[in-house]
Structure formats: C-alpha cells, structure tokens
Design a protein around this motif. Sequence first.
Motif, mmCIF file in Angstrom:
data_model
loop_
_atom_site.group_PDB
_atom_site.id
_atom_site.type_symbol
_atom_site.label_atom_id
_atom_site.label_comp_id
_atom_site.label_asym_id
_atom_site.label_seq_id
_atom_site.Cartn_x
_atom_site.Cartn_y
_atom_site.Cartn_z
ATOM 1 N N UNK A 25 0.825 -1.204 0.000
ATOM 2 C CA UNK A 25 0.000 0.000 0.000
ATOM 3 C C UNK A 25 0.861 1.256 0.000
ATOM 4 N N UNK A 26 1.896 1.271 0.836
ATOM 5 C CA UNK A 26 2.791 2.437 0.899
ATOM 6 C C UNK A 26 3.450 2.706 -0.445
ATOM 7 N N UNK A 27 3.928 1.640 -1.084
ATOM 8 C CA UNK A 27 4.604 1.800 -2.379
ATOM 9 C C UNK A 27 3.633 2.277 -3.451
ATOM 10 N N UNK A 28 2.415 1.738 -3.452
ATOM 11 C CA UNK A 28 1.425 2.125 -4.451
ATOM 12 C C UNK A 28 1.030 3.589 -4.287
ATOM 13 N N UNK A 29 0.814 4.013 -3.054
ATOM 14 C CA UNK A 29 0.443 5.411 -2.787
ATOM 15 C C UNK A 29 1.563 6.353 -3.211
ATOM 16 N N UNK A 30 2.806 6.007 -2.846
ATOM 17 C CA UNK A 30 3.948 6.858 -3.191
ATOM 18 C C UNK A 30 4.114 6.964 -4.711
ATOM 19 N N UNK A 31 3.973 5.834 -5.412
ATOM 20 C CA UNK A 31 4.115 5.837 -6.873
ATOM 21 C C UNK A 31 3.039 6.705 -7.524
ATOM 22 N N UNK A 32 1.816 6.582 -7.049
ATOM 23 C CA UNK A 32 0.720 7.379 -7.611
ATOM 24 C C UNK A 32 0.930 8.869 -7.343
ATOM 25 N N UNK A 33 1.401 9.211 -6.160
ATOM 26 C CA UNK A 33 1.656 10.623 -5.835
ATOM 27 C C UNK A 33 2.759 11.199 -6.707
#
Length: 387
Positions: A280-288
């Motif tokens: 989840x952390x990686x997905x959120x960071x990538x999207x941001x």
Amino acid sequence: MNKISLMNVIAPKGLAVFDQNYQCQEKAENPDAIIVRSADLHDYPYNDNLKAIARAGAGVNNIDLEACTEKGIVVFNTPGANANAVKELVIAGLLLASRDLYHGIEWVNTQKGSETLTKDVEKQKKKYAGHEIAGKTLGVVGLGAIGSKVANTALHLDMNVLGYDPYLSVDSAWKLSRWVEHKVDLNDLFANSDFISLHLPLLDSTKGLINKEAIAHMKDGVKILNFARGGLVDDDAILEALDSGKVALYVTDFPDGKLAGHQKVIALPHLGASSEESEENCAVAAAQEIRAYLEEGNIINSVNLPNVSLDMRSPYRVGVIHTNTPKMLSRITDILSKDDANIENLMNKSRGNIAYTILDLDTAPTQESLDVIAHLQQVMRINLFKK
C-alpha cells in the motif's frame, strides 16, 4: 484525461490517489504513465506519449533506464516505502541465522504421529542449539532507507553495529544512530563482523560484491544476509565458502537453482516487501509521484533525472528535459520571451549529462514557441502544465 497503465496489480489505496482526471487500466495502450512492480519493461515499446514510469518499490532493474532517458521519460521509484517491511524480515533472518530455528522446525515436522515426541525433543534439541545475537557484531553494507533502519534496530537488540556506505546521503545520516560505527574500508567491516547484511542496489559496480576475495577477508563462521539483490553475491563463491565452513550460513531472499536445498542456505521466496502495508505504501507513493509530475512537472524520487520540485503559483509552467550543455537556459528563455510572457519563477538542475528546467509563466506560451524548443537538438521532451 491522463491514461495510467498498470503493469501489475496495484493496491487499491494507491489507485485511490488518482481523481476523475485519470483513467487507470491494466496494460493500457499508449499511456501517459505506467505504474509497475515486477513486470519486465526492457522490451516494452516506450511510446512517444509516455511521460513517466513509477516503480512501486526500490529497485528499477526491470526498466530500461537508458531508453527512458533518451526519450525524456521520467522514471521514479519509492525509496523507503517498503523499508519497514524489509527491515523486519532482516531481523527475522538474523534470528534464523543465530538460533537454528529452521532445522529445528524441519525436524519437528517429520515427527507427525510420534508418541514419543515429548521425550525425543529433549534429546534432539541439542542439535539445534544456537547463539544469542546480543553482544555480536553486525556489519551493515549500505546505509540507505533500509540499511539505516536495520542498523538502528540491531542496536536496540544489544548488538554492536558497523556501517559502510561511501555514498551516505545527508538525509540518511540524520536518521542513523550515532552509535553505529562508520567504516571507510569495506574489508575492515568484513574482518570484524559476525553477521553481514547487504543493503545495496544492483549495479555494475556492486554485482558480485560478495565474491571469493571478499569472503577471504571475513571471519571464519560469518553469517551473511542478503535481502537486497541476488546478484550482489557470487553463487559459486558462497557455495564454496559454505562447504568449507568459512561461511556458516547464508540467508537470502533471492533463491535460485544453485542455492535451493543447500543445508546451510535459508532461502525465502522474495518476501522482503511482501506485506500488505508495504504494498500500500509503495502504491500510494508511486501514484503521488505520477500526479506531481503530470500535473505540475515536479520530479520527486527520480532515478534517471534530477529531482526538481517547485510550488506552482503561476497559471502556466513549461518543463524541459534536455542535455546538460551550455547556453540552454538562454536559448529556452529567448524563445519564450518572444511571446511577451513574463518568467515569474525558474529552476534548473542537472544529473550527469541530463538537465531539467521548469519555467513558470504569467501568460500561456504559443504552440509555435513550444514547437521551436521541442525541436532543439538538445531537447528530449517539453511539457506544458496549466494550473
């Protein structure tokens, strides 16, 4: 509408970062940006419309960085987003390496149905007696987001910690405990460590870092942990050292056919970042990162272009990716000045032979001016952003 191509399954929390101005599709054609985890993009046709690729994780060896840079495609990663997950697995690896839990569990699993198991345990457990990690020395090679967390946690477990990182960033240095002894000679760290934990990217300069020569500098009976990249360790060298007893145990998150099944290898199936929180952390960071670039031209956590981030307070912004050559700024500003546009803010940074310039304007530049800049030999890409 910006089209985002998902090359792997991405956590819903990451997709929720995108609003109605984005369309996220699995393996979409002709996308504006890509989010990827493990899919191999070396043979991917990097189309002209593609502006950015975000790797939901740290390593980017599944992306053709050279091709992306030549086309002006920004490649991001998400350093630190999975750091806690990997750190916890490294600590588990330390305990597995120190206490012979692995083989003890293996033996118990063979005793199903035994009526004498309780009695046999008392005799058998002597074979699996290990050592405590308190008071032992851990050598951490690479003190970035993960390595610094491992080092700090090991101190709390009463270990002595040595650290080596010739490229230690100021940011990482601030996060590192002052009780970590910094070594400037890698062989010095090898010679004084009971455990060695690797936390490096896989580059030409780090491939096979743990080889026959490196192992020769280590203590007899050293235990090596590799939760970074498989290619950092030479398989033939580590197997020879394990068979001779020079290395007591090798714990790795990157098994292969040579290592699997060896009595002194504990191999995990690449579980380092495989936690729900990490994904989840990686997905959120990538999207941001994707949104910050596509909407305002800000580059955060790029691995191939300079990081440039500037609050967008003007109605228009021009972002230019170009070679790091003299007089480029003056050429770009001269062209834009013909539109009578006032440059209210400007930032330029370089990374090796690549530079990125953002210019904030009070009025919109003409398409003719943008085309003239785009056709300069030194320019890979130009983007216009509107507030």
